[in-house]
Design a protein around this motif. Structure first.
Motif, PDB file in Angstrom:
ATOM      1  N   TYR A 142       0.930  -1.221   0.154  1.00 56.48           N
ATOM      2  CA  TYR A 142      -0.034   0.002   0.015  1.00 56.48           C
ATOM      3  C   TYR A 142       0.785   1.221   0.085  1.00 56.48           C
ATOM      4  O   TYR A 142       1.765   1.160   0.640  1.00 56.48           O
ATOM      5  CB  TYR A 142      -1.057   0.027   1.284  1.00 56.48           C
ATOM      6  N   TYR A 153       0.494   5.306   1.024  1.00 58.34           N
ATOM      7  CA  TYR A 153      -0.567   6.509   1.685  1.00 58.34           C
ATOM      8  C   TYR A 153       0.326   7.615   1.785  1.00 58.34           C
ATOM      9  O   TYR A 153       1.526   7.738   1.742  1.00 58.34           O
ATOM     10  CB  TYR A 153      -0.902   5.940   3.206  1.00 58.34           C
ATOM     11  N   GLN A 163       0.244  11.187   4.238  1.00 59.27           N
ATOM     12  CA  GLN A 163      -0.414  11.693   5.357  1.00 59.27           C
ATOM     13  C   GLN A 163      -0.045  13.319   5.700  1.00 59.27           C
ATOM     14  O   GLN A 163       1.299  13.771   5.386  1.00 59.27           O
ATOM     15  CB  GLN A 163       0.506  10.955   6.544  1.00 59.27           C
ATOM     16  N   HIS A 176      -4.253  15.028   9.779  1.00 52.91           N
ATOM     17  CA  HIS A 176      -5.176  13.976   8.999  1.00 52.91           C
ATOM     18  C   HIS A 176      -4.501  12.673   9.299  1.00 52.91           C
ATOM     19  O   HIS A 176      -3.286  12.325   9.412  1.00 52.91           O
ATOM     20  CB  HIS A 176      -5.217  14.438   7.822  1.00 52.91           C
ATOM     21  N   GLY A 177      -5.483  11.857   8.983  1.00 51.55           N
ATOM     22  CA  GLY A 177      -4.781  10.513   8.940  1.00 51.55           C
ATOM     23  C   GLY A 177      -4.251   9.921   7.823  1.00 51.55           C
ATOM     24  O   GLY A 177      -3.746  10.885   6.786  1.00 51.55           O
ATOM     25  N   LEU A 178      -4.212   8.641   7.617  1.00 51.95           N
ATOM     26  CA  LEU A 178      -3.683   8.146   6.187  1.00 51.95           C
ATOM     27  C   LEU A 178      -4.555   7.965   5.249  1.00 51.95           C
ATOM     28  O   LEU A 178      -5.609   7.312   5.525  1.00 51.95           O
ATOM     29  CB  LEU A 178      -2.977   6.845   6.747  1.00 51.95           C
ATOM     30  N   LEU A 180      -5.334   6.358   1.446  1.00 55.88           N
ATOM     31  CA  LEU A 180      -4.781   5.568   0.405  1.00 55.88           C
ATOM     32  C   LEU A 180      -4.584   6.094  -0.857  1.00 55.88           C
ATOM     33  O   LEU A 180      -5.420   6.272  -1.460  1.00 55.88           O
ATOM     34  CB  LEU A 180      -5.530   4.131   0.579  1.00 55.88           C
ATOM     35  N   GLY A 187      -6.491   3.507  -5.140  1.00 57.73           N
ATOM     36  CA  GLY A 187      -7.060   3.817  -3.636  1.00 57.73           C
ATOM     37  C   GLY A 187      -8.215   4.730  -3.610  1.00 57.73           C
ATOM     38  O   GLY A 187      -8.778   5.347  -4.663  1.00 57.73           O
ATOM     39  N   ASP A 188      -8.267   5.867  -2.719  1.00 54.85           N
ATOM     40  CA  ASP A 188      -9.045   6.840  -2.641  1.00 54.85           C
ATOM     41  C   ASP A 188      -8.677   8.188  -3.108  1.00 54.85           C
ATOM     42  O   ASP A 188      -9.404   8.958  -3.472  1.00 54.85           O
ATOM     43  CB  ASP A 188      -9.202   7.016  -1.017  1.00 54.85           C
ATOM     44  N   PHE A 215       3.704   6.964   3.112  1.00 54.64           N
ATOM     45  CA  PHE A 215       4.177   5.706   3.857  1.00 54.64           C
ATOM     46  C   PHE A 215       3.829   4.676   3.032  1.00 54.64           C
ATOM     47  O   PHE A 215       2.698   4.477   2.313  1.00 54.64           O
ATOM     48  CB  PHE A 215       3.345   5.793   5.153  1.00 54.64           C
ATOM     49  N   GLN A 250      -1.150  -4.249   8.748  1.00 59.35           N
ATOM     50  CA  GLN A 250      -0.286  -3.782   8.002  1.00 59.35           C
ATOM     51  C   GLN A 250       1.211  -3.135   8.685  1.00 59.35           C
ATOM     52  O   GLN A 250       0.965  -2.770   9.823  1.00 59.35           O
ATOM     53  CB  GLN A 250      -0.812  -2.476   7.159  1.00 59.35           C
ATOM     54  N   PHE A 302       4.294  -1.086   8.337  1.00 62.50           N
ATOM     55  CA  PHE A 302       4.736   0.510   7.765  1.00 62.50           C
ATOM     56  C   PHE A 302       6.141   0.662   7.784  1.00 62.50           C
ATOM     57  O   PHE A 302       6.939   0.232   8.579  1.00 62.50           O
ATOM     58  CB  PHE A 302       3.837   1.418   8.353  1.00 62.50           C
ATOM     59  N   GLY A 303       6.515   1.254   6.567  1.00 64.78           N
ATOM     60  CA  GLY A 303       7.834   1.838   6.453  1.00 64.78           C
ATOM     61  C   GLY A 303       8.127   3.025   7.202  1.00 64.78           C
ATOM     62  O   GLY A 303       6.976   3.600   7.819  1.00 64.78           O
TER      63      GLY A 303
END
Lengths: 112, 113
Positions: free
Chosen positions: B33, B35, B37, B41-43, B45, B58-59, B90, B102, B104-105
């Protein structure tokens, strides 16, 4: 949007206090996952609670899930300064596709 | 220990330039995935993938492309970077076998001037 509330919230507490963070979601989910993100790092999962569970514990963490109200909470007991982070909840929207929907998160500051 | 790495960690680009963000995972997860950020705000996609050769929108995919040449590698491409793409990006990997947890890096901080 997946979420009932989108804005990042902030909490500031003293070390040693207990804290509870909440999130609500709009659509069905099979799991709720809680992630923690420390400054300058990527998020890391803390706890996962399935839709058939009401409560899950892991060390100082306790997650609850109320599917009827579509809400979840994460509690931390005896907070430490190192708990300072942003906490996110994430749902899968009932999808089997592996996607997660993340809320805006709660910024928790624990003052030593 | 699951491991996701990203490169570069920081990038300054010019408007209209091409930017490629790279991600590598050693978890042997099928899903990967991307994302972004933004502050407060959140993550969100951007693109995701179910395996080598596959990419899905994604979104918020507009202005981004993705490439998954192998199980381990997943790239995010900004063909014509714009200042609105300044953000922290990310990468994550995950799998149905681990209830879609998930990993994450560390993120890539991108500044488009």
């Amino acid at each position: 949007s997946q979420w009932g509330e989108e804005n990042l919230q902030a909490l500031s507490i003293q070390e040693g206090e207990d804290v509870t963070m909440n999130c609500s979601y709009k659509t069905y989910t099979t799991v709720v996952q809680w992630y923690r993100q420390k400054s300058g790092k990527g998020p890391a999962q803390l706890i996962l609670i399935r839709s058939n569970e009401r409560e899950k514990r892991s060390g100082r963490l306790r997650a609850t899930l109320d599917t009827s109200s579509q809400s979840s909470s994460l509690s931390i007991t005896g907070t430490l300064a190192t708990d300072t982070a942003v906490y996110f909840c994430a749902t899968d929207g009932g999808s089997a596709l592996g996607r997660l929907h993340f809320g805006a998160g709660t910024q928790l500051i624990v003052i030593p | 220990e699951a491991a996701v790495t990203q490169s570069p960690r920081n990038k300054v680009a010019v408007t209209g330039g091409k930017v490629t963000l790279s991600c590598n995972q050693t978890n042997n997860h099928n899903n990967m995935y991307w994302y972004r950020q933004d502050t407060g705000h959140g993550l969100r996609l951007i693109h995701y993938s179910y395996g080598a050769g596959s990419t899905e929108k994604g979104d918020i995919p507009d202005g981004y492309k993705a490439s998954r040449p192998s199980q381990e590698n997943f790239s995010l491409i900004l063909e014509l970077a714009t200042p609105s793409q300044t953000s922290v990006y990310f990468c994550a990997s995950g799998d149905r076998d681990i209830q879609d947890t998930q990993y994450f890096g560390p993120g890539t901080r991108l500044l488009v001037l």
